[in-house]
Design a protein around this motif. Sequence first.
Motif, PDB file in Angstrom:
ATOM      1  N   ARG A  48       0.856  -1.360  -0.057  1.00 33.76           N
ATOM      2  CA  ARG A  48      -0.114   0.167   0.188  1.00 33.76           C
ATOM      3  C   ARG A  48       0.956   1.323   0.054  1.00 33.76           C
ATOM      4  N   LEU A  49       2.042   1.260   0.809  1.00 33.38           N
ATOM      5  CA  LEU A  49       2.863   2.435   0.951  1.00 33.38           C
ATOM      6  C   LEU A  49       3.690   2.639  -0.512  1.00 33.38           C
ATOM      7  N   THR A  50       3.974   1.593  -1.018  1.00 33.43           N
ATOM      8  CA  THR A  50       4.453   1.513  -2.498  1.00 33.43           C
ATOM      9  C   THR A  50       3.434   2.270  -3.466  1.00 33.43           C
ATOM     10  N   GLN A  51       2.160   1.781  -3.526  1.00 39.43           N
ATOM     11  CA  GLN A  51       1.215   2.240  -4.504  1.00 39.43           C
ATOM     12  C   GLN A  51       1.147   3.738  -4.044  1.00 39.43           C
ATOM     13  N   ARG A  52       1.222   4.237  -2.905  1.00 39.33           N
ATOM     14  CA  ARG A  52       0.842   5.489  -2.650  1.00 39.33           C
ATOM     15  C   ARG A  52       2.120   6.381  -2.901  1.00 39.33           C
ATOM     16  N   ASN A  53       3.385   5.729  -2.823  1.00 41.59           N
ATOM     17  CA  ASN A  53       4.456   6.536  -3.249  1.00 41.59           C
ATOM     18  C   ASN A  53       4.479   6.656  -4.634  1.00 41.59           C
ATOM     19  N   ASN A  54       4.263   5.799  -5.357  1.00 41.90           N
ATOM     20  CA  ASN A  54       3.875   5.751  -6.895  1.00 41.90           C
ATOM     21  C   ASN A  54       3.323   6.925  -7.346  1.00 41.90           C
ATOM     22  N   ASN A  55       2.034   7.012  -6.595  1.00 41.43           N
ATOM     23  CA  ASN A  55       0.775   7.885  -6.955  1.00 41.43           C
ATOM     24  C   ASN A  55       1.300   9.223  -6.424  1.00 41.43           C
ATOM     25  N   LEU A  56       2.008   9.289  -5.557  1.00 45.41           N
ATOM     26  CA  LEU A  56       2.598  10.627  -5.298  1.00 45.41           C
ATOM     27  C   LEU A  56       3.587  11.105  -6.332  1.00 45.41           C
ATOM     28  N   GLU A  58       3.835  10.088  -9.444  1.00 41.85           N
ATOM     29  CA  GLU A  58       2.907  10.619 -10.746  1.00 41.85           C
ATOM     30  C   GLU A  58       2.306  12.037 -10.622  1.00 41.85           C
ATOM     31  N   LEU A  59       1.789  12.086  -9.575  1.00 45.64           N
ATOM     32  CA  LEU A  59       1.336  13.544  -9.183  1.00 45.64           C
ATOM     33  C   LEU A  59       2.170  14.478  -9.210  1.00 45.64           C
ATOM     34  N   ARG A  60       3.538  14.424  -8.486  1.00 45.52           N
ATOM     35  CA  ARG A  60       4.404  15.381  -8.638  1.00 45.52           C
ATOM     36  C   ARG A  60       4.960  15.642 -10.057  1.00 45.52           C
ATOM     37  N   ASP A  61       5.144  14.518 -10.887  1.00 41.61           N
ATOM     38  CA  ASP A  61       5.484  14.632 -12.302  1.00 41.61           C
ATOM     39  C   ASP A  61       4.468  15.413 -13.020  1.00 41.61           C
ATOM     40  N   ALA A  62       3.075  15.076 -12.944  1.00 46.51           N
ATOM     41  CA  ALA A  62       2.169  15.933 -13.575  1.00 46.51           C
ATOM     42  C   ALA A  62       2.261  17.462 -13.049  1.00 46.51           C
ATOM     43  N   ALA A  63       2.371  17.566 -11.871  1.00 48.97           N
ATOM     44  CA  ALA A  63       2.263  19.007 -11.162  1.00 48.97           C
ATOM     45  C   ALA A  63       3.368  19.628 -12.059  1.00 48.97           C
ATOM     46  N   LEU A  64       4.747  18.942 -12.098  1.00 54.06           N
ATOM     47  CA  LEU A  64       5.802  19.825 -12.503  1.00 54.06           C
ATOM     48  C   LEU A  64       5.709  19.994 -14.232  1.00 54.06           C
ATOM     49  N   LEU A  65       4.850  19.109 -14.838  1.00 58.21           N
ATOM     50  CA  LEU A  65       4.314  19.278 -16.147  1.00 58.21           C
ATOM     51  C   LEU A  65       3.513  20.313 -16.390  1.00 58.21           C
ATOM     52  N   ARG A  66       2.505  20.364 -15.514  1.00 58.36           N
ATOM     53  CA  ARG A  66       1.411  21.686 -15.502  1.00 58.36           C
ATOM     54  C   ARG A  66       1.935  22.936 -14.712  1.00 58.36           C
TER      55      ARG A  66
END
Length: 303
Positions: A48-56, A58-66
């Motif tokens: 669960r922690l790994t999935q959460r880190n992956n989601n974070l 992805e969100l950080r990369d998307a935030a950097l892109l946007r």
Amino acid sequence: MKNPLIFRPTVTALSDKDFATVPSRRTLLMAAGFALLMLIALSVMNIRLTQRNNNLTELRDAALLRGDSLFAAELATHRDLTTTQEQLSRLNGELNQVNGLLASARNEVKNQQSQLARASQEKAAQRAAHERKLAEAMALQNQLEQRGTQLQRDMSKLQADNTRLLREIEALRAERDDLLRRIKKATRLQAHSIQALPQRQRRNDRYFPTLRAKRTHRIQVTFTLAENVLAPAGNRTLRAQLVDARGKEVTSETETRQTIRYEQHAQEVTMQWTPSARLAAGDYTVKLYCDDQEIGKAPITLR
């Protein structure tokens, strides 16, 4: 770089001393089962922690892109916020003006309410005064109606009395007229012993009686005014008139009127006048008047 959020178990080797103190088989099985459960739980938590880190990530990369879009949006939002603040300030000013107008309107409403209250009080006072006046007028009207009824009764009585008095007045007038006729008749002078003589003139201007028409130059009338104590004393105007058989007056050259002083006693009077034309043979009548009332007459016959 190790992820601090991932749990990694550590295995330690057992010494001989440790084997000497190993518990019983049942205890080991229970401990192994408990450890297995703990490993399963820790594995689930790691997943669960790994999935959460992956989601974070992805969100950080998307935030950097946007990031640029967000900055532009932030600038637009800042501008909109500034515009909104300016509009809000303007609206606050307008709201203050509206509040001032509302306060003025409230004051005006209060003033109008005060005026309406005063007007209502004045109207109530006027209505009370009008009601008092109306009550007084109605009382006065009742008094006038009662007085009018009494006056009508008095008027009916007066009309009856007036009718009776009119009848009495008519009777008195009739008596007065009859009395006036009697008084007038009683006060009228009467002539008696009337002698009408035709006369002819001679050369010496002396006159002598004659019965011939063509020789008659003058008419002489002698009569007596009877005594009348009811007739007022004073000057009286006598007038003589010669009338032929057809009732036509014979004109005269001289005056046929004479004024005398009457003193309520018998008085002899002589009147003379000259006809304006030669008389014709026939019957004539001499009429005597006193104040234009006939007092006597006498006939004359000429041949």
